[in-house]
Design an enzyme around this catalytic site. Sequence first.
Site, PDB file in Angstrom:
ATOM      1  N   ARG A 223       0.856  -1.181   0.000  1.00  0.00           N
ATOM      2  CA  ARG A 223       0.000   0.000   0.000  1.00  0.00           C
ATOM      3  C   ARG A 223       0.897   1.236   0.000  1.00  0.00           C
ATOM      4  O   ARG A 223       1.979   1.233   0.629  1.00  0.00           O
ATOM      5  CB  ARG A 223      -0.883   0.023   1.252  1.00  0.00           C
ATOM      6  CG  ARG A 223      -1.982  -1.032   1.255  1.00  0.00           C
ATOM      7  CD  ARG A 223      -3.143  -0.654   0.334  1.00  0.00           C
ATOM      8  NE  ARG A 223      -4.249  -1.584   0.408  1.00  0.00           N
ATOM      9  CZ  ARG A 223      -4.485  -2.557  -0.478  1.00  0.00           C
ATOM     10  NH1 ARG A 223      -3.694  -2.736  -1.509  1.00  0.00           N
ATOM     11  NH2 ARG A 223      -5.540  -3.342  -0.348  1.00  0.00           N
ATOM     12  N   HIS A 271      -1.983   0.941  -9.531  1.00  0.00           N
ATOM     13  CA  HIS A 271      -2.612   0.011  -8.563  1.00  0.00           C
ATOM     14  C   HIS A 271      -3.408  -1.078  -9.299  1.00  0.00           C
ATOM     15  O   HIS A 271      -4.594  -1.284  -9.036  1.00  0.00           O
ATOM     16  CB  HIS A 271      -3.520   0.795  -7.595  1.00  0.00           C
ATOM     17  CG  HIS A 271      -3.802   0.051  -6.313  1.00  0.00           C
ATOM     18  ND1 HIS A 271      -3.935   0.652  -5.100  1.00  0.00           N
ATOM     19  CD2 HIS A 271      -3.982  -1.272  -6.065  1.00  0.00           C
ATOM     20  CE1 HIS A 271      -4.187  -0.249  -4.165  1.00  0.00           C
ATOM     21  NE2 HIS A 271      -4.216  -1.431  -4.734  1.00  0.00           N
TER      22      HIS A 271
END
Length: 308
Positions: A223, A271
Amino acid sequence: MAFLYKADPARGAQWAKLFAQKAPDLPFHIWPDLGDPAAIRYLAAWQPPEDPTRTFPNLEVVFSVGAGIDQFDLSGVPAHVPVVRMIEPGIIEGMVEYVTQAVLTIHRDLFDYGLQQHQQVWRELPLKPASERRIGVLGLGVLGTAVLEKLRLFGFACAGWSRSPREIQGVDCYAGESALDQFLARTDILICLLPLTPATRGLLNAELFAKLPRGASLIQTGRGPHLNQQDLLAALDSDQLHNAILDVTDPEPLPAGHPLWTHPRVRITPHIASATRPESAVDVVLENLRRHREGLPMLGQIDRTQGY
Ligand code: NDP
């Protein structure tokens, strides 16, 4: 009794179709169409609404539509409501593909060849055998383990680091903070597959980079907030790190003009390392509903005390 989906509506429509086929007796709603809020027993969300049990007094389970639950405000979900993250074959296969291509890109010097091509240079670089390339994965969970099992087949020297001791065939496993330095010292390509928790936020920083061998590489698929981006730029500019492949950033997307966008030794993807695949995700959710009804533990049920 009904199921509510609160995430991307286009994916929600795919889930609705699959639920209609596989669980026709369970009414399925897509946020903001709630139907009777008292009938909602199950919620699948990227981010649950604030105080979900006030809106849905009979809520029994909250599912994350993603593998991580760092985007959830767990304080809003009462302790008696289990929270389940998404573990399904689509997410795992996507991550194995992404990390494998990233490792091979670095291992086969494609960054350097790209720079050479830009300068119209035709020059061979020395070829290192996989057995001499040391891969290190931070996080030996579902994804870290699957990635290592694939990379091992290429003959890379594989290691991983987790909070509690793990055993994976052909992988040197390190556990806990006391083993981190030793793990880093033997790692040429570092891959982050940790969950984002207070203990892992900002872990990829100058201090950690300094413990890697000089010229190491980073693959960041955890993340965004795991990484101190300024420290990464400094480590690249001092050649402590040779290159980095980032699938996640903080914020997402990075602001226009951020130096990471144009750094010649950084590759950024939006992502996309892996995504939930509706067909297999719905199967896993339905299996978990069965387990829940029968009082069995659900696949991916998180430990609220650890936050992952
Ligand atoms: P798991 O929960 O299965 O595994 C997490 C691993 O991290 C475990 O081995 C755990 O240790 C370890 N860990 C957690 N905290 C610490 C700590 N403080 N110190 C050392 N090790 C720690 O997660 P998954 O493998 O399913 O997913 C990992 C992460 O991948 C997700 O949380 C998410 O951040 C990221 N992800 C990214 C995607 C993308 O598209 N970029 C897609 C999907 C996931 P232990 O074994 O002891 O519990």
